[in-house]
Design a protein around this motif. Structure first.
Motif, short mmCIF file in Angstrom:
data_model
loop_
_atom_site.label_atom_id
_atom_site.label_comp_id
_atom_site.label_asym_id
_atom_site.label_seq_id
_atom_site.Cartn_x
_atom_site.Cartn_y
_atom_site.Cartn_z
N LYS A 94 -7.95 -14.59 -17.27
CA LYS A 94 -8.74 -14.14 -18.43
C LYS A 94 -9.33 -12.76 -18.23
O LYS A 94 -9.30 -11.93 -19.13
CB LYS A 94 -9.85 -15.15 -18.71
N GLU A 95 -9.89 -12.52 -17.04
CA GLU A 95 -10.57 -11.25 -16.78
C GLU A 95 -9.66 -10.30 -16.00
O GLU A 95 -8.89 -10.73 -15.15
CB GLU A 95 -11.84 -11.51 -15.96
N PRO A 96 -9.75 -9.01 -16.28
CA PRO A 96 -8.97 -8.05 -15.50
C PRO A 96 -9.47 -8.00 -14.06
O PRO A 96 -10.64 -8.29 -13.79
CB PRO A 96 -9.19 -6.72 -16.22
N PRO A 97 -8.63 -7.64 -13.10
CA PRO A 97 -9.05 -7.63 -11.70
C PRO A 97 -10.04 -6.50 -11.43
O PRO A 97 -9.97 -5.43 -12.02
CB PRO A 97 -7.75 -7.41 -10.94
N SER A 98 -10.95 -6.77 -10.50
CA SER A 98 -11.92 -5.75 -10.10
C SER A 98 -11.33 -4.92 -8.97
O SER A 98 -10.37 -5.31 -8.31
CB SER A 98 -13.22 -6.41 -9.65
N ILE A 99 -11.93 -3.77 -8.73
CA ILE A 99 -11.46 -2.88 -7.67
C ILE A 99 -11.62 -3.56 -6.31
O ILE A 99 -10.74 -3.47 -5.45
CB ILE A 99 -12.22 -1.54 -7.71
N GLU A 100 -12.74 -4.28 -6.12
CA GLU A 100 -12.98 -4.98 -4.86
C GLU A 100 -11.89 -6.02 -4.61
O GLU A 100 -11.38 -6.16 -3.49
CB GLU A 100 -14.36 -5.65 -4.86
N GLU A 101 -11.53 -6.76 -5.65
CA GLU A 101 -10.49 -7.78 -5.52
C GLU A 101 -9.15 -7.14 -5.17
O GLU A 101 -8.42 -7.65 -4.31
CB GLU A 101 -10.37 -8.55 -6.83
N LEU A 102 -8.82 -6.04 -5.81
CA LEU A 102 -7.56 -5.36 -5.53
C LEU A 102 -7.50 -4.87 -4.08
O LEU A 102 -6.49 -5.04 -3.40
CB LEU A 102 -7.37 -4.18 -6.48
N LEU A 103 -8.60 -4.27 -3.59
CA LEU A 103 -8.64 -3.77 -2.22
C LEU A 103 -8.55 -4.91 -1.21
O LEU A 103 -7.84 -4.81 -0.21
CB LEU A 103 -9.91 -2.97 -1.99
N LYS A 104 -9.25 -6.02 -1.49
CA LYS A 104 -9.22 -7.18 -0.60
C LYS A 104 -7.82 -7.76 -0.51
O LYS A 104 -7.31 -8.05 0.58
CB LYS A 104 -10.21 -8.24 -1.09
N ASN A 105 -7.17 -7.92 -1.66
CA ASN A 105 -5.82 -8.49 -1.67
C ASN A 105 -4.81 -7.56 -1.00
O ASN A 105 -3.90 -8.03 -0.31
CB ASN A 105 -5.38 -8.79 -3.10
N GLU A 106 -4.96 -6.26 -1.17
CA GLU A 106 -4.05 -5.31 -0.54
C GLU A 106 -4.19 -5.36 0.99
O GLU A 106 -3.20 -5.35 1.71
CB GLU A 106 -4.32 -3.89 -1.05
N SER A 107 -5.44 -5.43 1.47
CA SER A 107 -5.62 -5.49 2.92
C SER A 107 -5.08 -6.80 3.49
O SER A 107 -4.49 -6.81 4.57
CB SER A 107 -7.10 -5.33 3.29
N SER A 108 -5.25 -7.91 2.77
CA SER A 108 -4.70 -9.18 3.27
C SER A 108 -3.17 -9.15 3.28
O SER A 108 -2.55 -9.69 4.20
CB SER A 108 -5.23 -10.35 2.45
N ARG A 109 -2.55 -8.51 2.29
CA ARG A 109 -1.09 -8.38 2.28
C ARG A 109 -0.61 -7.55 3.47
O ARG A 109 0.40 -7.87 4.09
CB ARG A 109 -0.61 -7.76 0.97
N GLU A 110 -1.35 -6.48 3.80
CA GLU A 110 -0.98 -5.65 4.95
C GLU A 110 -1.12 -6.45 6.25
O GLU A 110 -0.27 -6.32 7.14
CB GLU A 110 -1.85 -4.38 5.00
N GLN A 111 -2.16 -7.26 6.36
CA GLN A 111 -2.33 -8.10 7.56
C GLN A 111 -1.18 -9.08 7.70
O GLN A 111 -0.66 -9.30 8.79
CB GLN A 111 -3.66 -8.86 7.50
N ILE A 112 -0.76 -9.68 6.60
CA ILE A 112 0.36 -10.63 6.63
C ILE A 112 1.64 -9.92 7.07
O ILE A 112 2.40 -10.46 7.88
CB ILE A 112 0.54 -11.30 5.25
N LYS A 113 1.86 -8.70 6.58
CA LYS A 113 3.05 -7.95 6.97
C LYS A 113 3.05 -7.65 8.47
O LYS A 113 4.08 -7.79 9.14
CB LYS A 113 3.15 -6.65 6.18
N THR A 114 1.91 -7.22 9.00
CA THR A 114 1.85 -6.90 10.44
C THR A 114 2.02 -8.15 11.29
O THR A 114 2.71 -8.12 12.31
CB THR A 114 0.54 -6.18 10.80
N LYS A 115 1.42 -9.27 10.87
CA LYS A 115 1.58 -10.52 11.62
C LYS A 115 3.02 -10.99 11.59
O LYS A 115 3.55 -11.47 12.60
CB LYS A 115 0.66 -11.61 11.06
#
Length: 163
Positions: free
Chosen positions: A76-97
């Protein structure tokens, strides 16, 4: 406010509300629910104005997942900047692992090959599909093998196809 928006819509066309912009430069808009002059209700629309306006320049992944979910109405709600940054960092962690696990697996596999615990993989050289009648059989060439310099008339006869 809706009366002012209705007047603006009639005078200037569709009024769209800027909701956000992603890190790639894509702009996201919401066109609110509207009533036409006949009284029909037109539901709200969510649109994206791509940073690359040309369709052939579009590449998969040029819209972040969170914004894609908002555009398609899965959230329903558009994503916030904090949410986008958090998800991007978690995706990078998954890639490195995943890269670390793959490197460990390759090192373990090489060690097992060296110690003789696992047989080395061999490649098959046979051409074609296993279901074919000619699979694994040597192919014969029916072309003449002589050159123009040594060719004698009548020395080559085509083989019969009845083998």
């Amino acid at each position: 406010m809706s009366r002012i928006a209705a007047i603006l819509r009639r005078g200037f066309g569709v009024v769209r509300e800027h909701v956000g912009t992603d890190h790639l430069g894509n702009k996201y808009y919401l066109i609110p629910e509207q009533k036409t002059w006949t009284g029909r209700i037109v539901r709200a629309k969510r649109i994206v104005e791509a940073a690359n306006a040309k369709e052939y320049e579009y590449m998969e992944g040029s819209i972040p997942m969170e914004w894609d979910a908002w555009i398609r109405g899965r959230r329903k709600e558009p994503p916030s900047i904090e949410e986008l940054l958090k998800n991007e960092s978690s995706r990078e962690q998954i890639k490195t692992k995943a890269k670390e696990v793959e490197e460990k697996d390759l090192a373990l596999l090489a060690k097992e090959y060296k110690e003789g615990l696992v047989a080395t993989p061999t490649r098959t050289v046979a051409k074609g599909h296993a279901a074919a009648t000619s699979f694994g059989k040597q192919e014969f060439n029916e072309e003449p093998t002589t050159t123009a310099n040594t060719f004698q008339p009548g020395s080559w006869m085509p083989t019969s196809k009845k083998d």
